[in-house]
Design an enzyme around this catalytic site. Structure first.
Site: not given
Length: 242
Positions: A13-16, A120
């Protein structure tokens, strides 16, 4: 690639966030709603893209503004465009408004958060459907959603909200609302290293949606305290500062 390799790999997954936008300011005014955001998209701490529009028209009566990850904002925009196309293809004369879009986005954000793969963003959904009431809603990456008279996302939640609390009023005119939004974004430009002096302003009055061309805000960096060379001649003294 060996057979079955994809199934053996862990899910990633996208972490940041990587490319991000800063503050969006939204408020109701007499007859409609207004959003404003600067044109900067930062690559980490680098001021990389200076001509990005973080405001979007959705359907016939709604505006969307986004802080946070730009690619996630684009993904959400694609979802909403698909929803608007489905709405159009029904050919029943009914069109979704800001309340429906805000509810949909809130469910999408909570769903992604529940899968531990959030989008995000902090989003502002604003709009006015024909002669109905103006609608202004905040939605974040966890699916937290609420309605307000005025909202600021990102660093603006700390810098712009006090100004809005002091100066916004229910019967504020469009011109005064624009001036107030610009004042908020000027403060953010001075204090937030990820902000920029060019902004877009979007309005919706129930009949039309408009997003302005980039507007350059006035700014001044010549204050004597800022020009003082306090780092010359070695380390800082006890009474010196940055």
């Amino acid at each position: 690639m060996a057979p079955g390799q994809y199934s053996a790999d862990p899910k990633r997954h996208t972490l940041q966030p990587i490319v991000t936008g800063a503050t969006v300011v939204g408020m109701k005014y007499a007859g409609g709603v207004l959003l404003a955001a600067d044109t900067m998209a930062s690559y980490g701490s680098q001021a990389r893209y200076k001509d990005v529009c973080r405001l979007k028209k959705v359907g016939n009566y709604t505006l969307l503004g986004a802080s946070g990850e730009i690619s996630d904002f684009q993904y959400i925009g694609d979802l909403l465009d698909e929803l608007d196309m489905t709405d159009f293809l029904q050919e029943d004369g009914c069109h979704m408004g800001p309340q429906e879009y805000a509810s949909y986005i809130g469910r999408v954000m909570y769903n992604r958060r529940s899968k531990m793969n959030p989008l995000y963003n902090q989003l502002i959904v604003a709009g006015k459907k024909e002669s109905g009431e103006s609608h202004l809603a905040f939605i974040d990456h966890q699916g937290t959603a609420f309605q307000e008279e005025f909202i600021a996302t990102g660093f603006g939640a700390y810098l712009a909200m006090p100004i809005l609390r002091n100066e916004w009023k229910p019967d504020i005119s469009l011109e005064d609302a624009k001036k107030l939004a610009i004042k908020c974004l000027q403060v953010c430009f001075y204090r937030d290293c990820n902000a920029y002096f060019k902004i877009h302003v979007a309005t919706c009055d129930g009949e039309t949606q408009e997003i302005s061309e980039p507007i350059a805000m006035d700014h001044y960096w010549g204050h004597s305290a800022w020009l003082k060379k306090s780092l010359e001649g070695g380390t800082l003294g006890v009474n010196e500062s940055w």
